[in-house]
Every structure is written in structure tokens, then in C-alpha cells.
Scaffold this active site. Sequence first.
Site, short mmCIF file in Angstrom:
data_model
loop_
_atom_site.label_atom_id
_atom_site.label_comp_id
_atom_site.label_asym_id
_atom_site.label_seq_id
_atom_site.Cartn_x
_atom_site.Cartn_y
_atom_site.Cartn_z
N GLU A 113 0.81 -1.22 0.00
CA GLU A 113 0.00 0.00 0.00
C GLU A 113 0.84 1.27 0.00
O GLU A 113 1.85 1.35 0.69
CB GLU A 113 -0.89 0.02 1.24
CG GLU A 113 -1.81 -1.16 1.29
CD GLU A 113 -3.18 -0.82 1.82
OE1 GLU A 113 -3.34 0.24 2.44
OE2 GLU A 113 -4.08 -1.64 1.61
N CYS A 163 2.94 8.57 1.32
CA CYS A 163 3.26 7.67 2.43
C CYS A 163 3.68 6.33 1.83
O CYS A 163 2.93 5.71 1.08
CB CYS A 163 2.04 7.53 3.34
SG CYS A 163 2.34 6.45 4.74
N CYS A 170 3.94 -6.53 8.64
CA CYS A 170 4.84 -6.00 9.67
C CYS A 170 4.94 -6.99 10.82
O CYS A 170 3.96 -7.64 11.17
CB CYS A 170 4.34 -4.65 10.18
SG CYS A 170 5.52 -3.86 11.30
N CYS A 174 2.15 -3.80 16.82
CA CYS A 174 1.51 -2.74 17.59
C CYS A 174 0.01 -3.07 17.64
O CYS A 174 -0.60 -3.36 16.60
CB CYS A 174 1.74 -1.38 16.93
SG CYS A 174 3.49 -0.99 16.75
N CYS A 177 -2.81 -1.34 15.38
CA CYS A 177 -2.51 -1.17 13.95
C CYS A 177 -3.02 -2.35 13.14
O CYS A 177 -2.75 -3.51 13.45
CB CYS A 177 -1.00 -1.04 13.80
SG CYS A 177 -0.45 -1.07 12.09
N CYS A 395 -3.45 6.55 9.16
CA CYS A 395 -2.40 5.91 9.95
C CYS A 395 -2.91 4.65 10.63
O CYS A 395 -3.96 4.66 11.26
CB CYS A 395 -1.92 6.85 11.04
SG CYS A 395 -0.78 8.05 10.43
#
Length: 407
Positions: A113, A163, A170, A174, A177, A395
Site C-alpha cells: 500500500e 506515504c 509487519c 503494535c 494497527c 495511519c
Amino acid sequence: MAGEVQLVHLLDGIGEDAATEVRKCLFGLELQQLTELVHEFGHKPYRARQLAQALYRDWVSELTEVTTWPKELQAEACRAGYGIGLPKISQVFTSIDGTERYLVRVSGGQTVETVWMPDGDGGVPDEDEDEVVGADTGQPEDRMASGHRRGRPPQIYRRATICVSSQIGCAVNCQFCLTARLGIERNLTAGEIAGQVVAVLKRQKIKVGRDRINLVFMGMGEPFLNYEAFMDAVRLLVKEVHIPESRMTVSTSGILPGIERFGKEPVRPKLALSLNASNNGVRETIMPITRKWPIEQLLAAIQQMPRQPRDRVTFEYVLLGGVNDRVEHADEVIQLLRNANLPAYINLIVWNPGPGIAYSQPQPEDVDRFQKRLMAGGVKAFIRRPRGRDIYAACGQLKRTSEVAGV
Ligand code: SF4
């Protein structure tokens, strides 16, 4: 004649759709590597410079578009398995606020993305706007100067933000997220990281040098867990695409060895630490990586980084309702930064909801109070406007979803 037919046939096969599937990608190679390559083909170094120009300044998608090369050399590169390999935008989601989220196809058919955040709405700039204006990345300079250059057509963006992702998925986990839910699939190559930028610049018809572009390495992934490829991409973008490193910001969740290494780089983007909590106890619950590298160690490493006198470090702080948004948390943040003796800006980010994530958004009055408390304590704090929330582009929302949000 037969040879010529064969050549045309060979070059016909280098279609754009095939570009992301080429066996060996030229996009992503630095000038020295291109020079070695053309040397292997028995050509002089100026052919490498021509190719670099085609790849990084003209943004070609196919070998046949490298018009400074003779057809024989194009075919030779093709026969050797080379193709341009510029990542291709395969899906576009457009937000009501103008943000665009892209699924970008990289080698192996996977997608990653990338988000484009244009500036403004094309309206008349306010009287007090500076001449040059741009996207609100939450960076202080953007708060101080935003809008369009006067007298220019409003549809031409003068400053926007891309971005960029550094990994597919990942591993950092977190808790707030959506990307974390994917786990880590693989690292992106330097060409795939820089290629996202070029694919978007090309789509938006940006003229580097005329249009001011910010890059934030805050998409999918943790850049410092893919350090070499990330820094190779930065060098390519600076040296070949001509985007200055001063217009780039990399955000880390707090990978201590990465921060230490980054501090020694002669050419590097600005650093942002994704802090998100005022003490290790709260941070461990939302960012388990804190158990490995606690806040104090991260701040000490940042403190050691060479800085220009006017440089400030940016801290990102995602506000989660009832978790880290109390006044006492703001007071702890002030104390942390005082103890670390760090000139800092804080970007406050109101948490963006995602399916299956059990946090709540902070109340507007709590966000306001948190910011005021920081400012009263001498910490410059800015509230970032959420971008593209309705298309899962904001975000913490990047998870290669092909849906848009029902908001
Ligand atoms: S916030 Fe960044 S580092 Fe944390 S899981 Fe999401 S993508 Fe990874």
C-alpha cells in the site's frame, strides 16, 4: 531481415503488464550497478547514465521507452532477462478528502500500500497563506505554510505527501494497527520502495523540482527492520530522483540498533519516533516491542544522534481513548522529554478505528486538553488531520484491504 523480425518480436514481449514480472529488475539499481551491467554488454558508461535518466527521471515502464538506447541494446538486456520492473498501481481508492490509497503490485504478484495526500481542495487560498503551500503532514512547517502557490491552477499540487511502505506486512505487532494483523510476509527491495514513489509521481504527473513533495516512510512495515533496502531507496530517491532528504521523514516504532545506525548516516531523512505512550507500562501493552527496547534507551540513542542546532525530533503519539490520553500522561511526556533534553515536536494522531481492534477513539475535548497541556509544558504539539479514513488509508489502517470503510 529475419533478425529484425525476431528483435521486434522480442521487444513486443516487454509490455507494461510484464514489467513487474521481469526476472531481473533494472529499477532499483544504482548508477554504479548500471555501469557494471552495460560494461557486461560491452558498452560504455554513458549508456548507464542514459538508462538512469530513463528510469529515475523519465519514469519509463518498458525497455522500448529507453529511446536513447539502440534497439539492439534494448533487446540484449531483454534477452539477458532484464526489464524495467517499475511497480505498478493496480487499484486506486479515492477518499472524499482527496486522499488516494493505492495497491501497488510488486514482484511475485504481491501488493503493497502507498498513499497520496494532496494539498487543499483547489479553493481560493486565504489572504494570510504563504506563497508556497502544501499538504498537512502534521509536520510543523506544513502548519505554518499550507495552500497553493498564488496564481497557479488549483489542480496542480504544489506540495503533497506520499506515504511509502517498506515491508509487506509487519512483524512489530503494535496492538492498535491493522497492518500488524497481516504479520510479516517479506521485505521490499530498494527498487520496490523507491518504485512506489515513482509510480505515484508518474500517476500524479508531478514535476520534481517544481512541485514540492514530502515523503513519509510510515506505510506498511518497520523501515529499520529492512534497513539496507530502505536506505538504498533513500539514496536512490535523493541522488537519482532528486527529492532532497530534508523532505523525507522516517518513522520507527523504536528499533534501537536501527536508530543507532541511522544516526551515523551522512545522508538521511528526518527521524520520527512512534512514541504513543508516556511510560513503559502503558507502551508495553500497546507496543510489545517496548519490552525489548524501553523508552529511555530509545531517547538516549536519539539524544546521541548528531543534529543541526535548529533540528527537532518528531514524536508521533497515537491517542487511544482512556489508554494514553489523560492529563497525567501528557505530564509524563513533558517530563520524559525534559529528562532527555530533546528539542521535540509531537504529532498527536487521533486513533483511526479498524475492524476487530478493540480500542476507542479519544473524545475531542480530551485531545484538545492533551495538546494544551503539552503546550503549557513547553512541548510543541500538533494535531494531525486524519486523511483517507473512509478508504482505510489513514495511519494504522493499511492492510491491503480492497474495501472502503462504511463511514
Ligand atoms: S504501527 Fe508501524 S511498526 Fe507498528 S505494527 Fe503497524 S506498521 Fe508495524
